[in-house]
Design a protein around this motif. Structure first.
Motif, PDB file in Angstrom:
ATOM      1  N   LEU A   1       0.838  -1.208   0.000  1.00 52.00           N
ATOM      2  CA  LEU A   1       0.000   0.000   0.000  1.00 52.00           C
ATOM      3  C   LEU A   1       0.867   1.248   0.000  1.00 52.00           C
ATOM      4  O   LEU A   1       0.663   2.167  -0.807  1.00 52.00           O
ATOM      5  CB  LEU A   1      -0.923  -0.006   1.227  1.00 52.00           C
ATOM      6  N   PHE A   2       1.853   1.302   0.878  1.00 48.71           N
ATOM      7  CA  PHE A   2       2.694   2.489   0.973  1.00 48.71           C
ATOM      8  C   PHE A   2       3.656   2.589  -0.216  1.00 48.71           C
ATOM      9  O   PHE A   2       3.932   3.685  -0.701  1.00 48.71           O
ATOM     10  CB  PHE A   2       3.439   2.510   2.308  1.00 48.71           C
ATOM     11  N   THR A   3       4.137   1.458  -0.690  1.00 48.91           N
ATOM     12  CA  THR A   3       5.042   1.486  -1.841  1.00 48.91           C
ATOM     13  C   THR A   3       4.334   2.016  -3.084  1.00 48.91           C
ATOM     14  O   THR A   3       4.892   2.829  -3.830  1.00 48.91           O
ATOM     15  CB  THR A   3       5.598   0.078  -2.122  1.00 48.91           C
ATOM     16  N   THR A   4       3.106   1.568  -3.298  1.00 49.83           N
ATOM     17  CA  THR A   4       2.375   2.036  -4.478  1.00 49.83           C
ATOM     18  C   THR A   4       2.023   3.510  -4.383  1.00 49.83           C
ATOM     19  O   THR A   4       1.782   4.153  -5.403  1.00 49.83           O
ATOM     20  CB  THR A   4       1.094   1.218  -4.695  1.00 49.83           C
ATOM     21  N   ARG A   5       2.007   4.048  -3.180  1.00 48.79           N
ATOM     22  CA  ARG A   5       1.765   5.484  -3.002  1.00 48.79           C
ATOM     23  C   ARG A   5       3.095   6.254  -2.949  1.00 48.79           C
ATOM     24  O   ARG A   5       3.133   7.405  -2.533  1.00 48.79           O
ATOM     25  CB  ARG A   5       0.950   5.754  -1.726  1.00 48.79           C
ATOM     26  N   ASP A   6       4.181   5.610  -3.329  1.00 49.64           N
ATOM     27  CA  ASP A   6       5.501   6.247  -3.439  1.00 49.64           C
ATOM     28  C   ASP A   6       6.111   6.588  -2.086  1.00 49.64           C
ATOM     29  O   ASP A   6       6.856   7.558  -1.944  1.00 49.64           O
ATOM     30  CB  ASP A   6       5.418   7.505  -4.304  1.00 49.64           C
ATOM     31  N   PHE A   7       5.805   5.787  -1.069  1.00 44.01           N
ATOM     32  CA  PHE A   7       6.420   5.945   0.244  1.00 44.01           C
ATOM     33  C   PHE A   7       7.436   4.838   0.483  1.00 44.01           C
ATOM     34  O   PHE A   7       7.297   3.728  -0.042  1.00 44.01           O
ATOM     35  CB  PHE A   7       5.371   5.854   1.362  1.00 44.01           C
ATOM     36  N   ALA A   8       8.407   5.123   1.313  1.00 42.84           N
ATOM     37  CA  ALA A   8       9.268   4.091   1.888  1.00 42.84           C
ATOM     38  C   ALA A   8       8.897   3.963   3.355  1.00 42.84           C
ATOM     39  O   ALA A   8       8.775   4.972   4.065  1.00 42.84           O
ATOM     40  CB  ALA A   8      10.739   4.476   1.752  1.00 42.84           C
ATOM     41  N   LEU A   9       8.669   2.744   3.816  1.00 33.37           N
ATOM     42  CA  LEU A   9       8.341   2.550   5.222  1.00 33.37           C
ATOM     43  C   LEU A   9       9.494   3.020   6.093  1.00 33.37           C
ATOM     44  O   LEU A   9      10.659   2.971   5.704  1.00 33.37           O
ATOM     45  CB  LEU A   9       8.038   1.084   5.507  1.00 33.37           C
ATOM     46  N   GLY A  10       9.162   3.477   7.293  1.00 26.85           N
ATOM     47  CA  GLY A  10      10.182   3.897   8.242  1.00 26.85           C
ATOM     48  C   GLY A  10      10.677   2.726   9.065  1.00 26.85           C
ATOM     49  O   GLY A  10      10.210   1.596   8.932  1.00 26.85           O
ATOM     50  N   THR A  11      11.609   3.007   9.963  1.00 23.94           N
ATOM     51  CA  THR A  11      12.188   1.971  10.812  1.00 23.94           C
ATOM     52  C   THR A  11      12.476   2.526  12.197  1.00 23.94           C
ATOM     53  O   THR A  11      13.048   3.608  12.342  1.00 23.94           O
ATOM     54  CB  THR A  11      13.511   1.437  10.221  1.00 23.94           C
TER      55      THR A  11
END
Length: 461
Positions: free
Chosen positions: A286-296
Motif C-alpha cells: 500500500l505504501f510502496t504504491t503510493r511512493d512511500f518508503a516505510l520507516g524503521t
C-alpha cells in the motif's frame, strides 16, 4: 479472527491458519509467517494452560506450504485462551467459520499510540495497540505504565489532555515491561501510528532511558497516507489531524487521547484509505504504491516514513499530529524540570533521524510584499529541523513576504533561523563567527519565524 499464542499470533480463516511469529521466535529459526492449510485437518485437541504451566492445541492433519500433511502443535502460555482458539478451529472444520473479511485482503498491521506524562517524549504513561487483519480489527490491548526512571513527573498540560495522573499509574507496570508486552503483541507486524515519528521516537526514547533493548520495527504512518490522499483528491478535509480524518472517513466517535482509541482510529484510517485507493494486499505494498518508503524504529535511530517529491501543505494542515506534539518537538530530550538558562540546550534535542532534506529550487522574493514586514528585503537562511513544517513551505512563505532565501550562511545573510538539532550546526557557528567580525546577523528561534509567517496560528491538536 486472531488469537494470541506463545510467541505467535494466529489468524483463523475459512481454510487456513496463518501464524505470525514474534521477533524472538523468528530469531530462533522459525518462519516469521507461515500458512497452514486446514483442507486435510481432521480434528482438534486442547489442553488449557494452568496458572503456572503451558497448554497446547493440536490440530490434526494440517498441511504446510509444501503440501506435507502432519499435526500442528501450538503452545499457549499461562493466561492465554487456548480454548477459544480450539473452538474457532473446530468451527472452521464444521464449515461455520465466517467468509473472508470484507475489508482489505492482506492488509495486516498493528496500530499503536502512546500518551506521555510531560514534555519529554520518552515519558510514556499509556500505550494502546490494535491488531488489524485484512483491514479489520481483531484484537486490542491497553497498558498504563509508570514512565521511565527520571521521567515520572506529570505536567498539568499533559494531564489536561489525556486525563492520566501519577496516581493512576502508581501501581502500573514499569514502561519497559509494558513496552516488552507491546512488542510481543506486535510480533512481526508493521507498526502504524498517526504521526509515526512521534510514537516510535517516544518508544525508543523511553526504552533508552530505561536501559532496555530497542527492537527493529517497520513503521507506517496514517498521517502521511492521509496527506497523500488529499493530494490525490481522495479526501477533502480541513486538516489531517486524527479526529478530523477519522470522522471524514466514517469512523465512530471516540475518546481522543485515550491511547487505544487513538490507535484504533489510526488503523481505521489506513484501512479506509486503502479501500478508497482500490488497494488489496499488504501494508508494505500500500505504501510502496503510493511512493512511500516505510520507516524503521531501531536501536540506532528512528527513520520516518518518507515520500519523494512531497508538495508543501497549507498552514491549516501543519502540526497535524494527534495532540500537543508540535509543542514538544524535542524528540525525547526536553524535560519538565529543566533548570533556567538551559533553553538553548533544550531546543537542540536530537533530530529523530539526523537528516533534513533541502529543497532544490529557491523561490524568488515577492516584490509587492509589505515593505514594513520583518522579512522584506532580508536574506534568510534556515538551519536544523523544523518538523512537521516542510522547508519548502517555509521558503515559499518567506519569499511571499519579500525575503530572499539562502541555502548557506554568507556575507549577505541577515537572518539565520535555528530549528531543532542535536548540536550547534555549522551554519549557526558560521553566523556567530560573522557576528564576531561585525556582520549584522539576527539569529531567530523557530517560534519567531512561525509567528512572522502566521503559522503559529495553526491549531496544535
Amino acid at each position: 479472527m486472531s488469537y494470541t499464542a506463545h510467541g505467535a499470533v494466529i489468524d483463523v480463516t475459512a481454510d487456513a491458519l496463518t501464524v505470525h511469529r514474534s521477533q524472538l521466535a523468528a530469531s530462533l529459526g522459525a518462519p516469521a509467517r507461515e500458512s497452514l492449510s486446514l483442507a486435510d485437518a481432521t480434528g482438534v485437541e486442547c489442553a488449557e494452560p494452568t496458572a503456572t504451566g503451558f497448554g497446547q492445541v493440536i490440530v490434526r492433519g494440517t498441511s504446510d506450504s509444501a503440501g506435507i500433511a502432519g499435526d500442528t502443535i501450538i503452545r499457549f502460555a499461562p493466561g492465554q485462551d487456548a480454548t477459544a482458539f480450539a473452538r474457532a478451529v473446530e468451527a472452521t472444520l464444521r464449515g461455520e467459520a465466517p467468509a473472508a473479511s470484507s475489508g482489505v485482503q492482506g492488509l495486516d498491521f498493528t496500530a499503536v499510540d502512546v500518551e506521555t506524562a510531560n514534555d519529554n517524549w520518552g515519558s510514556v504513561c499509556q500505550i494502546g495497540a490494535v491488531r488489524f487483519r485484512d483491514g479489520e480489527e481483531t484484537e486490542s490491548r491497553t497498558w498504563l505504565c509508570t514512565p521511565p526512571p527520571g521521567l515520572e513527573h506529570f505536567d498539568k498540560v499533559n494531564i489536561s489532555i489525556h486525563g492520566i495522573t501519577a496516581e493512576d499509574v502508581a501501581d502500573a507496570s514499569p514502561f519497559a515491561d509494558a513496552a516488552a508486552e507491546l512488542f510481543e503483541f506486535l510480533g512481526t507486524d508493521t507498526l502504524v501510528a498517526h504521526n509515526a515519528q512521534f510514537d516510535s521516537t517516544a518508544l525508543r526514547s523511553g526504552l533508552k532511558k530505561a536501559d532496555a533493548p530497542v527492537p527493529e520495527v517497520r513503521l507506517a504512518c496514517s498521517l502521511a497516507l492521509a496527506r497523500d490522499a488529499s493530494r490525490a483528491g481522495v479526501i477533502d478535509v480541513a486538516n489531517h489531524k486524527l479526529p478530523t480524518v477519522a470522522s471524514f472517513l466514517g469512523a465512530e466517535d471516540f475518546r481522543h487521547h485515550e491511547a487505544t482509541a487513538d490507535a484504533r482510529a489510526a488503523g481505521e484510517i489506513v484501512s479506509a484509505l486503502a479501500q478508497r485507493f482500490g488497494h488489496s494486499g499488504s501494508i508494505e505494498d500500500l505504501f510502496t504504491t503510493r511512493d512511500f518508503a516505510l520507516g524503521t524504529l531501531s536501536e540506532e535511530s528512528v527513520i520516518p516514513v518518507l515520500r519523494a517529491n512531497t508538495a508543501p501543505l497549507s498552514a491549516a494542515d501543519l502540526g497535524a499530529g494527534t495532540d500537543f506534539r508540535d509543542k514538544t518537538r524535542m524528540a525525547g530530550t526536553a524535560s519538565g524540570s529543566k533548570k533556567k538558562g538551559s533553553a538553548a540546550k533544550e531546543r537542540r534535542g536530537p533530530a529523530p533521524w539526523q537528516s533534513v532534506s533541502t529543497p532544490d529550487t529557491i523561490p524568488d522574493p515577492n516584490p509587492d510584499a509589505d515593505p514594513e514586514g520583518a522579512l522584506f528585503g532580508q536574506n534568510v537562511t534556515l538551519t536544523g529541523d523544523f518538523e512537521p513544517f516542510d522547508k519548502g513551505l517555509l521558503w515559499s512563505k518567506i519569499a511571499e513576504r519579500g525575503g530572499q532565501v539562502g541555502k548557506n550562511v554568507t556575507k549577505k545573510t541577515t537572518i539565520l533561523v535555528v530549528g531543532q538539532w542535536a548540536t550547534k550546526t555549522s551554519k549557526e557557528k558560521r553566523a556567530e563567527e560573522l557576528q564576531g567580525k561585525g556582520q549584522d546577523i539576527a539569529i531567530w528561534q523557530t517560534d519567531k519565524l512561525l509567528e512572522e509567517l502566521q503559522l503559529d496560528e495553526a491549531p496544535p491538536f
